[in-house]
Structures are given as structure tokens and as C-alpha cells.
Design a protein around this motif. Structure first.
Motif, PDB file in Angstrom:
ATOM      1  N   THR A 156      61.233  31.918  44.316  1.00 36.84           N
ATOM      2  CA  THR A 156      60.679  32.910  45.237  1.00 36.84           C
ATOM      3  C   THR A 156      60.407  34.209  44.507  1.00 36.84           C
ATOM      4  N   MET A 157      61.355  34.626  43.651  1.00 31.48           N
ATOM      5  CA  MET A 157      61.203  35.891  42.936  1.00 31.48           C
ATOM      6  C   MET A 157      59.996  35.845  42.009  1.00 31.48           C
ATOM      7  N   ILE A 158      59.879  34.749  41.242  1.00 29.03           N
ATOM      8  CA  ILE A 158      58.753  34.645  40.308  1.00 29.03           C
ATOM      9  C   ILE A 158      57.435  34.649  41.072  1.00 29.03           C
ATOM     10  N   LEU A 159      57.386  33.855  42.159  1.00 28.64           N
ATOM     11  CA  LEU A 159      56.142  33.799  42.937  1.00 28.64           C
ATOM     12  C   LEU A 159      55.844  35.161  43.559  1.00 28.64           C
ATOM     13  N   ALA A 160      56.889  35.832  44.056  1.00 29.74           N
ATOM     14  CA  ALA A 160      56.681  37.150  44.661  1.00 29.74           C
ATOM     15  C   ALA A 160      56.107  38.121  43.631  1.00 29.74           C
ATOM     16  N   LEU A 161      56.661  38.086  42.426  1.00 30.58           N
ATOM     17  CA  LEU A 161      56.154  38.970  41.373  1.00 30.58           C
ATOM     18  C   LEU A 161      54.690  38.657  41.064  1.00 30.58           C
ATOM     19  N   LEU A 162      54.391  37.356  40.956  1.00 34.86           N
ATOM     20  CA  LEU A 162      53.010  36.965  40.649  1.00 34.86           C
ATOM     21  C   LEU A 162      52.070  37.398  41.770  1.00 34.86           C
ATOM     22  N   ILE A 163      52.520  37.215  43.020  1.00 35.18           N
ATOM     23  CA  ILE A 163      51.668  37.586  44.145  1.00 35.18           C
ATOM     24  C   ILE A 163      51.432  39.097  44.168  1.00 35.18           C
ATOM     25  N   GLY A 164      52.521  39.856  43.973  1.00 39.15           N
ATOM     26  CA  GLY A 164      52.371  41.321  43.940  1.00 39.15           C
ATOM     27  C   GLY A 164      51.388  41.745  42.870  1.00 39.15           C
ATOM     28  N   THR A 165      51.513  41.140  41.675  1.00 38.49           N
ATOM     29  CA  THR A 165      50.630  41.477  40.559  1.00 38.49           C
ATOM     30  C   THR A 165      49.184  41.122  40.893  1.00 38.49           C
ATOM     31  N   ALA A 166      49.008  39.903  41.407  1.00 42.07           N
ATOM     32  CA  ALA A 166      47.643  39.427  41.653  1.00 42.07           C
ATOM     33  C   ALA A 166      46.955  40.233  42.746  1.00 42.07           C
ATOM     34  N   VAL A 167      47.689  40.474  43.865  1.00 42.44           N
ATOM     35  CA  VAL A 167      47.057  41.196  44.973  1.00 42.44           C
ATOM     36  C   VAL A 167      46.669  42.608  44.541  1.00 42.44           C
ATOM     37  N   ALA A 168      47.583  43.280  43.797  1.00 44.82           N
ATOM     38  CA  ALA A 168      47.249  44.628  43.325  1.00 44.82           C
ATOM     39  C   ALA A 168      46.066  44.574  42.353  1.00 44.82           C
ATOM     40  N   GLY A 169      46.020  43.525  41.521  1.00 42.44           N
ATOM     41  CA  GLY A 169      44.897  43.374  40.601  1.00 42.44           C
ATOM     42  C   GLY A 169      43.587  43.234  41.341  1.00 42.44           C
ATOM     43  N   VAL A 170      43.603  42.424  42.431  1.00 47.63           N
ATOM     44  CA  VAL A 170      42.380  42.257  43.233  1.00 47.63           C
ATOM     45  C   VAL A 170      41.972  43.595  43.846  1.00 47.63           C
ATOM     46  N   PHE A 171      42.962  44.345  44.361  1.00 50.66           N
ATOM     47  CA  PHE A 171      42.655  45.674  44.888  1.00 50.66           C
ATOM     48  C   PHE A 171      42.080  46.570  43.797  1.00 50.66           C
ATOM     49  N   GLY A 172      42.632  46.425  42.588  1.00 51.08           N
ATOM     50  CA  GLY A 172      42.114  47.197  41.455  1.00 51.08           C
ATOM     51  C   GLY A 172      40.641  46.921  41.242  1.00 51.08           C
ATOM     52  N   ILE A 173      40.265  45.639  41.315  1.00 51.56           N
ATOM     53  CA  ILE A 173      38.855  45.292  41.126  1.00 51.56           C
ATOM     54  C   ILE A 173      38.026  45.879  42.262  1.00 51.56           C
ATOM     55  N   LEU A 174      38.517  45.694  43.517  1.00 51.73           N
ATOM     56  CA  LEU A 174      37.752  46.158  44.685  1.00 51.73           C
ATOM     57  C   LEU A 174      37.557  47.672  44.651  1.00 51.73           C
ATOM     58  N   ILE A 175      38.630  48.399  44.297  1.00 49.24           N
ATOM     59  CA  ILE A 175      38.517  49.855  44.228  1.00 49.24           C
ATOM     60  C   ILE A 175      37.677  50.246  43.015  1.00 49.24           C
ATOM     61  N   GLY A 176      37.857  49.486  41.941  1.00 51.76           N
ATOM     62  CA  GLY A 176      37.193  49.838  40.690  1.00 51.76           C
ATOM     63  C   GLY A 176      35.680  49.749  40.766  1.00 51.76           C
ATOM     64  N   ILE A 177      35.167  48.757  41.507  1.00 50.17           N
ATOM     65  CA  ILE A 177      33.707  48.556  41.537  1.00 50.17           C
ATOM     66  C   ILE A 177      32.976  49.832  41.955  1.00 50.17           C
ATOM     67  N   PRO A 178      33.330  50.442  43.106  1.00 49.40           N
ATOM     68  CA  PRO A 178      32.620  51.688  43.431  1.00 49.40           C
ATOM     69  C   PRO A 178      33.117  52.889  42.624  1.00 49.40           C
ATOM     70  N   VAL A 179      34.423  52.939  42.368  1.00 47.64           N
ATOM     71  CA  VAL A 179      35.025  54.165  41.841  1.00 47.64           C
ATOM     72  C   VAL A 179      34.665  54.408  40.378  1.00 47.64           C
ATOM     73  N   LEU A 180      34.573  53.348  39.597  1.00 44.05           N
ATOM     74  CA  LEU A 180      34.399  53.551  38.162  1.00 44.05           C
ATOM     75  C   LEU A 180      32.975  53.961  37.794  1.00 44.05           C
ATOM     76  N   ARG A 181      32.084  54.004  38.794  1.00 45.14           N
ATOM     77  CA  ARG A 181      30.783  54.593  38.525  1.00 45.14           C
ATOM     78  C   ARG A 181      30.882  56.116  38.526  1.00 45.14           C
ATOM     79  N   LEU A 182      31.969  56.602  39.121  1.00 42.73           N
ATOM     80  CA  LEU A 182      32.184  58.050  39.159  1.00 42.73           C
ATOM     81  C   LEU A 182      32.940  58.468  37.910  1.00 42.73           C
ATOM     82  N   GLN A 183      32.918  59.773  37.662  1.00 44.61           N
ATOM     83  CA  GLN A 183      33.649  60.264  36.495  1.00 44.61           C
ATOM     84  C   GLN A 183      34.473  61.491  36.859  1.00 44.61           C
ATOM     85  N   GLY A 184      35.516  61.704  36.066  1.00 43.10           N
ATOM     86  CA  GLY A 184      36.293  62.945  36.151  1.00 43.10           C
ATOM     87  C   GLY A 184      36.854  63.192  37.535  1.00 43.10           C
TER      88      GLY A 184
END
Lengths: 253, 364
Positions: free
Chosen positions: B98-126
Motif C-alpha cells: 500500500t505504501m509503495i503504491l501510495a507513493l507511486l500514485i502521489g508522484t504520478a498524479v502530481a506529475g500529471v498536474f505538473g504537465i497540465l499546469i505546465g502546458i499553459p504556464v511555461l509559455r509565460l516568463q518571469g
């Protein structure tokens, strides 16, 4: 067929025709000079050739491929590399790493094999280091390989920029005032290096320079621009005797 | 020359690993000998997750060179998704799995959010990027405060009103209870797990920095126009850095969540983001070892300062200012360097110098 063919290139900045009907043909391995008084539009032409600005009219054809208005990254992959008038190095990285960034698209391995240090990482990093060091050697920078780029003296920073540009394995190299800030000795040495690079890599070179003796001796062909338009084109002798060039540089009717 | 310098960066990295491993060993010994206070023992897992947060934020701020003010948002996403998973699973699986899966899920979900936020945001600067990431952090916090999610025989039920609005059958369990968060989390995190995750984070980030991808990322930071001119795909490498950074923050969130019985959204607010940023700035932009040390010291410091009671935050602030001064001022840096030099090689030399000076004084 010419390596680079530029037809009627033009760009407008708010009503000002910064460059107008600029046409140019560069053959493989040719040394070409681009000169003109300050504000004539030379760097603007470079910026259009490398995709920093999108031209309003005209077309740029590199080796049979239309690269007009393409993104700088794509143009680099197509085979044009450049240096900048105001030096743009990766200042917080080492001299060696600057050249390695130039090799980015020449030697490739995936992000994952980089993180996991797979065998391909070690193999490709070795190839990269070898290539980068041999480029640094050409420019006499091998002893500074592990220094920060910003710690290099001015003349060496210019050389490093050329080394980095060459690392991208270009067909055409654009040099924006490569001899600026160099003393006569360094300039003569640079001219030799440029000759050597042309012969060694078979790369065509288009360079902007204000040092007239440097351009006249080095370049096989020269194009002169003033107020964004070509006023003369040809070998050094022709250009030097052209009345419009003399007028542009010395003033006159 | 070549080999010596290659091993220099490797050596630097090995020192960083060694510091972490030695610190872990020392703390294990101290805790076995009963030398650690209760409050300090309670801090061990938060320290690990803050170290991971600081190192991962350093990837965005120090290595990529983009200011992000919403790093706690990714931690929050990782914490909630992993805690949701482990509570939903209950004891159906062995704890370690459970712990390993929980860690993997936390990592993966945050990574997906990173991509979703990154797509619009990384066109901006500073500044724009800073503002949007700040907004993201706040939006995540407020959304998680409002959500009620439950599970029953027929599947997931989501509501933004209250638990009754979920309309579940008798077998239903409410897992996320709005502002109350997730309760009854199995506290599976241990200091050892935290230590291993810190090491994993360090390996990922340090290896990344010293690879082709890392150089591309740093070249964007140093000069975007030059990076484009040598054929670096700026958007792609920004995305890679931002996503890895977000995913690691999610992992830290998952670790942190499983050290608490209750996970609430307000733990991961703007202040947390700023706190992590303080770790990064104090430790040094792009300096991974600095982030590790700063995160550890500045997390423990408020506990150690407990005896100052009312003046605790004042002392904390003064320590921060002093650390910044020590890092920034060239005089202090050269002073430290000369002291260090003297301690190492120049001891004898300094002794003779002093003697000579005394003699001249006497002569005068």
C-alpha cells in the motif's frame, strides 16, 4: 544550386522598412562578408535568417528547403548556426558544457538513460566530450575547458561562441562582428582560424564586420547594405571602388 | 586533467550523498540511544519531505530559472491522492505494498498536474509564471477544502456541498470530508522510507543536472535566445524540468501525508510554498546540497528555539538574515575563505607572520 538563396527579403518595424528587397546567394564553403554603416540592418538580416524575426516578405531557401519564418530551433536543425553581436554564452556553465549544449542534436540519448546512467549515457557522454574537446582545441580553449564561461576574457568568449556554433554541425555559419574588441594580433589570428574552420568543416560563412581590412582580406565576396537595401555586391575590389559604397561610408552626394 | 575534473563533479555529488547517509546513521544511533527528544523524533519525516520539496523546487527555480510560488500545491495533490488511495484500500493489501503504491500514485498524479499546469504556464516568463503558479496553489487548496468524495458499492461519489449530498448506500464511506480533509490515514511513513526517498530524489536530480537534458535546461536559464539558436527545444525542456519537479513534490506530499493521521488542505498553503522557497534561496539557487542542508536546519531550528518562546520567530528571522549575509557578502566570504585557508595549510605560516609582526612592533 546555391547553399543559401535569399530572395527579396523584407521586414517592417512600425512603418520603417528596416530591410527591403534583400537578395543573396551563398555557395557551399564560401566566405561572404556583410558590411554597411551602423543601423544599416545587418543584424536584422541575421535575425531573419535564424528565425528570431519573421520576415514580412521574401523567402529564405537553405539547401533546397524553404526555412522562411521557421522557429530558431528548427533553423538550427536545418543547418544555420550563429554567434551574437553582444555575446550570448551560457555564463554559469563551464566552457566545455557550453560546447556540449551545442552538440545537443548531434549526440543524443534519452532523459531516462541520463537519470539512470545507462550504458548509452557513458558511451555518448564520452563521444560528446571528445568532440567538444577537439573543437575547443581548434580555438585554443582546451586549458579553460572547466572554467566558467563568464570568467573567460572577452576575445576567448567570442571564440567560444564560434566553437559552440560549430558544434551544431552547420552548413552555414553566421558570425556577427567576430573581431569586435580584439587587438590587431588577435584579429589576424581569428582570420586564420576562420579560414581553417572553413577548410576543415567545409562550412559556408557569412560574417558581419566593421574591420574593413579584415573583411577585404578574408571574404571572397562582399555585400554592402545601407538603409536596409543592397548598394553593392561583388569581390573586395569591386566593392571598394563602388562610388555608392564610398558615399555611404565617407559621406557624399 | 580530463579525468580529474570529471571526478570533481562526481566527487561533489558523492559528498552530498555522504552527508545524507551519515546524517541518517547518526540520527539512527542517537534515536536508539534515546538521545532524541520526542518533538525532534516527530520532525524526522517532515524534514525528509521538506528536503525533497526543496531539492525539487530547486530544479525549477535554480536549474530551470523560473520562479514558482505554488510548489506546495503539487505536494498537496500528491498528499491527497496518495492518502485517498491508502484509505480507500484500507487493509486489503499488505502495508508495504500500500505504501509503495501510495507513493507511486502521489508522484504520478502530481506529475500529471505538473504537465497540465505546465502546458499553459511555461509559455509565460518571469513574474507571470510566479503569479500563475501562486494562483494554482491557492486554487488547489480551496478546491480540496470544498470537495466531498466517498466510495460505495456503486463507485465514486463526488459532491461540493456536504457529505449527505453524496447519496451513497449503506456500505458507503466518506473519504475526503471537505475542510476536515482525509481522516484515519494509516501512518505508514517511517524515517527510513523518508531517507530512501531523499536519496532517490538526489540521484534523480543530480544525475539529471549532469546529463544532456540537464545541460539543455540550464542553457535555457542562462540564455534562452542562445539556447534556441543551437537547436534546444525550449518548451520541451521546460516541461521536463517542471514535471519532474512537480512529481517529486507529489512524492514528498505522499510521504508527509502518511506521517499524519489527518490530511487537511490548509497544511499546503501559500506559506508552505514560501517556506520551501526560503530553503532554496538560503541553500543557494542551483545548489542541491545547499537545499538539503537548509531544509534540514531550518525545519529543526524552530523546535530548537522553543526555549526562546516568544522570541522564537524573531531569532529565526535573524538567523535567516545572517545566513543570507554570509552567502552574499564578498567580504564575509573572503574572510571565511582566509580563515579556512589558515586552518588548513597556513597555520605555521600564520604563526611566523604573527611573530614577525610582533618583532617589528617591538623594534618600533
Amino acid at each position: 544550386m546555391a547553399l543559401l538563396e535569399v530572395n527579396h527579403l523584407g521586414i517592417v518595424f512600425g512603418g520603417l522598412h528596416a530591410v527591403d528587397k534583400f537578395s543573396l546567394k551563398i555557395e557551399k564553403g564560401q566566405l561572404y562578408g556583410l558590411i554597411g554603416p551602423n543601423g544599416a540592418g545587418k543584424t536584422t538580416i541575421f535575425n531573419m535568417l535564424t528565425g528570431v524575426y519573421k520576415p514580412n516578405e521574401g523567402e529564405i531557401i537553405l539547401d533546397g528547403m524553404n526555412i522562411t519564418g521557421m522557429h530558431p530551433e528548427k533553423i538550427s536543425k536545418a543547418g544555420i548556426a550563429r554567434t551574437f553581436q553582444n555575446i550570448r554564452l551560457f555564463n554559469d556553465m563551464t566552457v566545455l558544457d557550453n560546447v556540449k549544449v551545442g552538440l545537443h542534436n548531434q549526440v543524443r540519448y534519452s532523459t531516462l538513460s541520463g537519470i539512470l546512467r545507462l550504458p548509452s549515457y557513458h558511451e555518448k557522454e564520452n563521444i560528446m566530450r571528445g568532440k567538444a574537446m577537439s573543437l575547443l582545441k581548434i580555438f585554443g580553449l582546451e586549458d579553460e575547458a572547466y572554467q566558467k564561461a563568464s570568467n573567460l576574457p572577452y576575445g576567448k568568449q567570442r571564440k567560444l561562441e564560434i566553437a559552440r556554433a560549430l558544434a551544431t554541425n552547420p552548413k552555414l555559419l553566421l558570425l556577427d562582428e567576430p573581431a569586435a574588441g580584439m587587438n590587431p594580433n588577435e584579429t589576424a589570428e581569428l582570420a586564420e582560424t576562420i579560414h581553417f574552420v572553413r577548410n576543415q568543416f567545409g562550412v559556408a560563412i557569412l560574417l558581419i564586420e566593421h574591420d574593413m581590412s579584415f573583411v577585404m582580406e578574408l571574404c571572397e565576396k562582399i555585400v554592402v547594405v545601407d538603409y536596409g537595401s543592397i548598394i553593392a555586391q561583388g569581390d573586395a575590389q569591386t566593392v571598394r571602388n563602388d562610388p555608392r559604397v564610398i558615399a555611404a561610408y565617407l559621406g557624399g552626394e | 586533467m580530463n579525468l580529474k575534473n570529471i571526478s570533481r563533479t562526481t566527487r561533489q555529488n558523492l559528498v552530498t550523498y555522504a552527508i545524507v547517509i551519515v546524517a541518517f546513521a547518526v540520527i539512527q544511533v542517537m534515536s536508539a540511544a534515546g538521545m532524541l527528544s520526542n518533538s525532534l523524533t516527530g520532525q524526522l519525516i517532515p524534514i525528509c519531505s521538506y528536503i525533497i520539496m526543496a531539492v525539487s523546487l530547486n530544479l525549477t527555480v535554480g536549474v530551470l530559472g523560473e520562479l514558482s510560488l505554488g510548489h506546495a500545491g503539487f505536494m498537496s495533490v500528491g498528499a491527497f491522492s496518495s492518502a485517498f488511495f491508502s484509505v480507500a484500500v484500507g487493509d486489503a493489501l499488505p502495508t508495504w505494498l500500500t505504501m509503495i503504491l501510495a507513493l507511486l500514485i502521489g508522484t504520478a498524479v502530481a506529475g500529471v498536474f505538473g504537465i497540465l499546469i505546465g502546458i499553459p504556464v511555461l509559455r509565460l516568463q518571469g513574474d507571470y509564471l510566479a503569479i500563475v503558479t501562486l494562483a494554482f496553489g491557492e486554487i488547489i487548496k480551496n478546491l480540496l477544502n470544498a470537495f466531498y468524495i466517498g466510495i460505495d458499492g456503486s463507485g465514486l461519489h463526488i459532491s461540493m456541498k456536504d457529505a449527505n449530498a453524496l447519496n451513497m448506500d449503506e456500505s458507503g464511506r466518506v473519504i475526503i470530508k471537505g475542510a476536515q480533509g482525509i481522516t484515519g490515514v494509516n501512518r505508514m511513513s517511517t524515517f527510513t522510507i523518508g531517507f530512501v526517498l531523499v536519496l532517490i530524489t538526489l540521484v534523480i536530480v543530480l544525475n539529471l543536472i549532469h546529463s544532456r537534458t540537464g545541460r539543455a535546461i540550464m542553457s535555457i536559464r542562462d540564455n534562452r535566445i542562445a539556447a534556441e539558436s543551437v537547436g534546444i527545444n525550449v518548451t520541451k525542456y521546460k516541461m521536463i524540468a517542471f514535471t519532474i519537479s512537480a512529481a517529486l513534490a507529489g512524492m514528498a506530499g505522499a510521504l508527509y501525508a502518511h506521517s499524519l493521521a489527518t490530511v487537511v488542505a490548509k497544511k499546503f498553503d501559500y506559506n508552505t510554498s514560501i517556506l520551501i522557497l526560503v530553503f532554496v534561496v538560503v541553500g543557494g539557487m542551483g545548489n542541491i546540497r545547499g537545499s538539503v542542508i537548509a531544509a534540514a536546519i531550518l525545519t529543526v531550528l524552530p523546535e530548537l528555539l522553543r526555549s526562546f518562546s516568544d522570541y522564537r520567530m524573531l531569532v529565526y528571522a535573524i538567523v535567516l538574515i545572517l545566513m543570507m549575509l554570509f552567502k552574499q557578502s564578498p567580504q564575509i566570504r573572503s574572510f571565511c575563505a582566509s580563515v579556512w585557508e589558515r586552518l588548513r595549510f597556513g597555520r605555521l605560516q600564520a604563526f611566523f607572520d604573527r611573530k614577525k609582526a610582533q618583532n617589528t612592533k617591538k623594534g618600533a
